[in-house]
Design an enzyme around this catalytic site. Structure first.
Site, PDB file in Angstrom:
ATOM      1  N   SER A  11       0.833  -1.206   0.000  1.00 15.77           N
ATOM      2  CA  SER A  11       0.000   0.000   0.000  1.00 15.77           C
ATOM      3  C   SER A  11       0.866   1.255   0.000  1.00 15.77           C
ATOM      4  CB  SER A  11      -0.889   0.010   1.237  1.00 15.77           C
ATOM      5  OG  SER A  11      -0.099   0.032   2.399  1.00 15.77           O
ATOM      6  N   GLU A 151       4.809   6.389   9.403  1.00 15.92           N
ATOM      7  CA  GLU A 151       4.860   7.248   8.200  1.00 15.92           C
ATOM      8  C   GLU A 151       5.231   8.694   8.562  1.00 15.92           C
ATOM      9  OE1 GLU A 151       3.586   6.887   4.719  1.00 15.92           O
ATOM     10  OE2 GLU A 151       3.969   4.757   4.975  1.00 15.92           O
ATOM     11  N   HIS A 187       5.055  -2.218   8.151  1.00 16.60           N
ATOM     12  CA  HIS A 187       5.530  -0.967   8.769  1.00 16.60           C
ATOM     13  C   HIS A 187       6.123  -1.201  10.167  1.00 16.60           C
ATOM     14  CE1 HIS A 187       3.244   1.236   5.730  1.00 16.60           C
ATOM     15  NE2 HIS A 187       3.771   2.348   6.170  1.00 16.60           N
TER      16      HIS A 187
END
Lengths: 267, 267
Positions: A11, A151, A187
């Site tokens: 993604s 992020e 992540h």
């Protein structure tokens, strides 16, 4: 032998944790990476939307000469489930490799799983682990904010916000006494120090990106599809949003500066 | 008079704060709302991607009978800038209404602006405020995690994580001594108590969603486009992801249960 590239998608940029491992264990392979940065995050979306996006990502990769597809994304892997090829092209997500590794690692038969809401809601990791190692007790908890914290660079071991959020998400898993924890989203390895500080050194963390890379090596080797090249392979990166901010975020996941070309997939 | 609907759109459900105000001040108007829940958040994406998404959102609304378009999204408004119609259909974002309201509210000429990274990077609020009220000092700071905290329900006044993040984002704005703060994203009014607790009661908060609704009323009235109906207007909601989770999140923004039909925009 096959000199086509290995296609990897996610993604966003979390899947670069798989590329990092591929570069290490298969240094002569070419990699084509696609990160859907214009539509991240997938983990808070519905099953149907995740499937639609995943199919479009796969379609994009198949426009290139690839010999294998890796869904280096916990959400996509959970929603797609256990399939081993797409129209004859070998395929792996992170579900089977990470579950296998966790089943091998556990001693007390208690495994924790953390992931995005879509991943945990799918129940795929739990079902897979329970089928692979009957009798295993599985404790799952969604961690919706982890992707956003990573992020946005909240990754320092002492980061107060991430430590507080980690404590909240991990408390029930720790209380359950697991000895193995699947980081069910690519992540999460970026904040593994914070996770270890809370869970304790005696809990084995399973890095889904790295496990999928090892599994891909085994799979390509068995099918005699490894590259015959003796030269260093090339990485090519595509993102669906602007390439401008790619370098800074990519460095977090790759662990070093980006080497390879970066393109936008938008015409 | 015009009995067509008012079209409202946002990257997700934050724009419902505008619908809430519209229902209050224009109770007889029909509203058609589009939330791009399959692609939220816009605020971390590039300018070009935000523009592309906004154009697609507007295209979707224009398939219905609408007499005005409101971009109830700080990111879209900042990137589109100051335009007053789209192919002859009256248009407003939140940029002009919120900037006007802030300029009217400030006494010491020091205005703060918080918003998504794309909003702050665009510099649109700063430029608009400085043009409207020359000599005003503007202090802007991006708050990338606020949208995710709100979307994930970290909205209680005592929430430790949101309080910690708010402190980090608001510290430079508070130090600058502003007396007015533009909440440059339609998600932020949901955590206005936390923002006020840190900033102090003497700082006026500007609610962008509500300001855009008041501005739309003025605009429709001037153009003689208000509804002639004496019956209560109808809300119709469209989202690009599944409608399943709409109700729970929508309640946060509307302040009450959803009344109106909810559809998915995906065929």
């Amino acid at each position: 032998m096959d000199n086509n590239a290995i296609g990897v998608f996610d993604s966003g940029l979390g899947g670069l944790t798989a590329v990092r491992e591929l570069n290490k264990i298969l240094p002569n392979e070419n990699i084509i990476y696609f990160g859907d940065t214009a539509r991240i995050p997938y983990g808070s979306r519905s099953r149907n939307t995740v499937l639609r996006y995943a199919n479009e990502d796969i379609e994009f990769l198949r426009k290139h000469d690839i010999k294998m597809i890796i869904a280096a994304c916990g959400t996509v892997s959970s929603v797609i489930g256990d399939i081993s090829d797409i129209d004859g092209i070998p395929f792996t997500g992170v579900l089977i490799p990470a579950s296998r590794s966790a089943c091998n690692a556990t001693k007390n038969g208690r495994i924790g799983i953390i992931g995005t809401p879509a991943t945990i809601r799918s129940g795929s990791f739990k079902k897979t682990v329970e089928a692979m190692r009957p009798g295993t007790q599985v404790f799952a908890n969604p961690c919706p904010l982890f992707v956003h914290l990573v992020e946005n660079g909240y990754i320092d071991r002492q980061n107060k916000v991430t430590k507080l959020v980690a404590e909240e998400y991990l408390e029930p898993i720790k209380k359950a006494g697991v000895d193995t924890l699947i980081l069910g989203c690519t992540h999460y390895p970026i904040i593994k120090e914070i996770i270890t500080d809370y869970m304790g050194d005696n809990v084995t963390l399973i890095d889904t990106g790295a496990e999928s890379a090892k599994y891909a090596k085994k799979c390509l080797s068995e099918k005699n599809l490894l590259s015959g090249s003796t030269e260093k392979g090339k990485n090519t990166f595509y993102v669906s949003d602007s390439t401008e901010l790619f370098g800074d975020t990519a460095r977090i996941f790759l662990g070093h500066d980006v080497s390879g070309d970066v393109f936008s997939s938008i015409k």
